[in-house]
Design a protein around this motif. Structure first.
Motif, mmCIF file in Angstrom:
data_model
loop_
_atom_site.group_PDB
_atom_site.id
_atom_site.type_symbol
_atom_site.label_atom_id
_atom_site.label_comp_id
_atom_site.label_asym_id
_atom_site.label_seq_id
_atom_site.Cartn_x
_atom_site.Cartn_y
_atom_site.Cartn_z
ATOM 1 N N ILE A 124 -4.362 5.944 3.432
ATOM 2 C CA ILE A 124 -6.730 6.086 3.817
ATOM 3 C C ILE A 124 -6.708 6.567 1.883
ATOM 4 C CG2 ILE A 124 -6.719 7.430 4.966
ATOM 5 C CD1 ILE A 124 -9.060 6.375 5.379
ATOM 6 N N SER A 125 -7.836 5.520 1.470
ATOM 7 C CA SER A 125 -8.707 6.321 0.558
ATOM 8 C C SER A 125 -9.704 6.268 -0.162
ATOM 9 C CB SER A 125 -7.425 6.234 -0.598
ATOM 10 O OG SER A 125 -7.255 5.331 -1.286
ATOM 11 N N LYS A 126 -9.987 6.577 -1.032
ATOM 12 C CA LYS A 126 -11.464 6.491 -1.477
ATOM 13 C C LYS A 126 -12.039 6.971 -2.909
ATOM 14 C CE LYS A 126 -14.772 9.261 -0.319
ATOM 15 N NZ LYS A 126 -16.031 9.709 -0.450
ATOM 16 N N ASP A 127 -12.725 5.342 -3.634
ATOM 17 C CA ASP A 127 -13.037 5.683 -5.860
ATOM 18 C C ASP A 127 -14.173 6.334 -4.899
ATOM 19 O OD1 ASP A 127 -13.856 5.396 -7.273
ATOM 20 O OD2 ASP A 127 -11.631 3.461 -7.733
ATOM 21 N N ASP A 128 -15.026 7.283 -5.275
ATOM 22 C CA ASP A 128 -16.329 7.565 -5.402
ATOM 23 C C ASP A 128 -16.545 6.503 -5.938
ATOM 24 O OD1 ASP A 128 -15.988 10.590 -4.080
ATOM 25 O OD2 ASP A 128 -15.596 9.067 -2.935
ATOM 26 N N ALA A 129 -16.882 6.302 -7.328
ATOM 27 C CA ALA A 129 -17.221 5.299 -8.727
ATOM 28 C C ALA A 129 -17.296 4.100 -8.263
ATOM 29 C CB ALA A 129 -16.272 6.058 -9.549
ATOM 30 N N LYS A 130 -16.625 4.089 -7.099
ATOM 31 C CA LYS A 130 -16.820 2.015 -6.705
ATOM 32 C C LYS A 130 -17.224 1.891 -5.700
ATOM 33 C CE LYS A 130 -12.859 0.233 -9.725
ATOM 34 N NZ LYS A 130 -12.145 -0.331 -9.562
ATOM 35 N N ASN A 131 -18.259 3.614 -4.921
ATOM 36 C CA ASN A 131 -18.241 3.602 -3.243
ATOM 37 C C ASN A 131 -17.627 2.326 -2.304
ATOM 38 O OD1 ASN A 131 -20.553 4.649 -4.568
ATOM 39 N ND2 ASN A 131 -22.078 3.613 -3.202
ATOM 40 N N THR A 132 -16.315 2.880 -2.341
ATOM 41 C CA THR A 132 -15.209 1.532 -1.042
ATOM 42 C C THR A 132 -13.901 2.712 -1.180
ATOM 43 O OG1 THR A 132 -15.450 -0.348 -3.307
ATOM 44 C CG2 THR A 132 -13.792 -0.093 -1.939
ATOM 45 N N ALA A 133 -14.156 2.745 0.260
ATOM 46 C CA ALA A 133 -12.545 3.430 0.538
ATOM 47 C C ALA A 133 -11.631 1.863 0.649
ATOM 48 C CB ALA A 133 -12.537 3.177 2.384
ATOM 49 N N PHE A 134 -10.633 2.188 0.776
ATOM 50 C CA PHE A 134 -8.976 1.832 0.846
ATOM 51 C C PHE A 134 -8.931 2.117 2.043
ATOM 52 C CE2 PHE A 134 -9.955 -0.600 -2.798
ATOM 53 C CZ PHE A 134 -10.617 0.620 -3.560
ATOM 54 N N LEU A 135 -7.594 0.619 2.811
ATOM 55 C CA LEU A 135 -6.725 1.453 3.788
ATOM 56 C C LEU A 135 -5.204 0.333 3.059
ATOM 57 C CD1 LEU A 135 -5.718 3.093 6.540
ATOM 58 C CD2 LEU A 135 -6.359 0.874 7.420
ATOM 59 N N GLN A 136 -4.692 0.881 2.742
ATOM 60 C CA GLN A 136 -2.605 0.398 2.959
ATOM 61 C C GLN A 136 -2.369 0.006 3.746
ATOM 62 O OE1 GLN A 136 -1.820 -1.609 -0.203
ATOM 63 N NE2 GLN A 136 -0.555 -2.164 0.893
ATOM 64 N N MET A 137 -1.869 -1.169 3.687
ATOM 65 C CA MET A 137 -1.016 -1.054 4.879
ATOM 66 C C MET A 137 0.159 -1.682 4.789
ATOM 67 S SD MET A 137 -3.980 -2.402 8.123
ATOM 68 C CE MET A 137 -4.332 -3.360 7.192
ATOM 69 N N ASN A 138 1.642 -0.974 4.723
ATOM 70 C CA ASN A 138 2.463 -1.525 5.076
ATOM 71 C C ASN A 138 3.577 -1.277 6.584
ATOM 72 O OD1 ASN A 138 1.773 -1.314 2.155
ATOM 73 N ND2 ASN A 138 2.797 0.808 2.395
ATOM 74 N N SER A 139 4.678 -1.881 6.784
ATOM 75 C CA SER A 139 5.655 -2.252 6.807
ATOM 76 C C SER A 139 4.838 -2.677 8.494
ATOM 77 C CB SER A 139 6.039 -0.775 7.532
ATOM 78 O OG SER A 139 6.925 -0.074 6.843
ATOM 79 N N ARG A 140 4.057 -4.108 8.967
ATOM 80 C CA ARG A 140 3.124 -4.407 9.152
ATOM 81 C C ARG A 140 4.363 -4.281 10.796
ATOM 82 N NH1 ARG A 140 -1.766 -5.101 8.288
ATOM 83 N NH2 ARG A 140 -2.464 -5.000 10.937
#
Length: 125
Positions: A69-85
């Motif tokens: 999980i990560s967040k980019d405050d400049a873009k008002n966006t959070a991310f979820l990178q999902m690997n090895s599904r």
């Protein structure tokens, strides 16, 4: 406050996918964000959480070592990178601002926003 999730889709087991969560209408840089998973017939459960200042991160045991999980405050966006599904059929991923019973704790108190539509994800064998 509006929340919009995106990035879901169909992926094979072992593959990767990156989800995005755009939040508008609040001060994103002071918002702690969690990603939640809901499969048909089950309660929504959190899988990853990041404190508003970014240094405190929690993962559910089921995704540790595979999701980031990560967040980019400049873009008002959070991310979820999902690997090895892992194969598991259809699921809905949603994001929300979370609060914890303890400072720096996981999402165990309540979520603050109205839930968005979420983004659907399917992992095939």
């Amino acid at each position: 406050v509006q929340v919009e999730e995106s990035g879901g889709g169909l992926v094979q087991a072992g593959g990767s996918l990156r989800l995005s969560c755009v939040v508008s209408g609040n001060t994103f840089r002071t918002t702690s964000i969690a990603w939640y998973l809901q499969v048909p017939g089950k309660e929504r459960e959190w899988v990853a959480a990041i404190g508003w200042y970014g240094s405190i991160i929690h993962y559910a045991d089921s995704v540790k070592g595979r999701f980031t999980i990560s967040k980019d405050d400049a873009k008002n966006t959070a991310f979820l990178q999902m690997n090895s599904r892992k194969p598991g059929g259809k699921a809905i991923y949603s994001c929300n601002e979370y609060f914890s019973d303890t400072p720096g704790g996981p999402p165990d108190r309540y979520e603050n926003f109205d839930w968005g539509q979420g983004t659907q994800d399917t992992v095939s064998p």
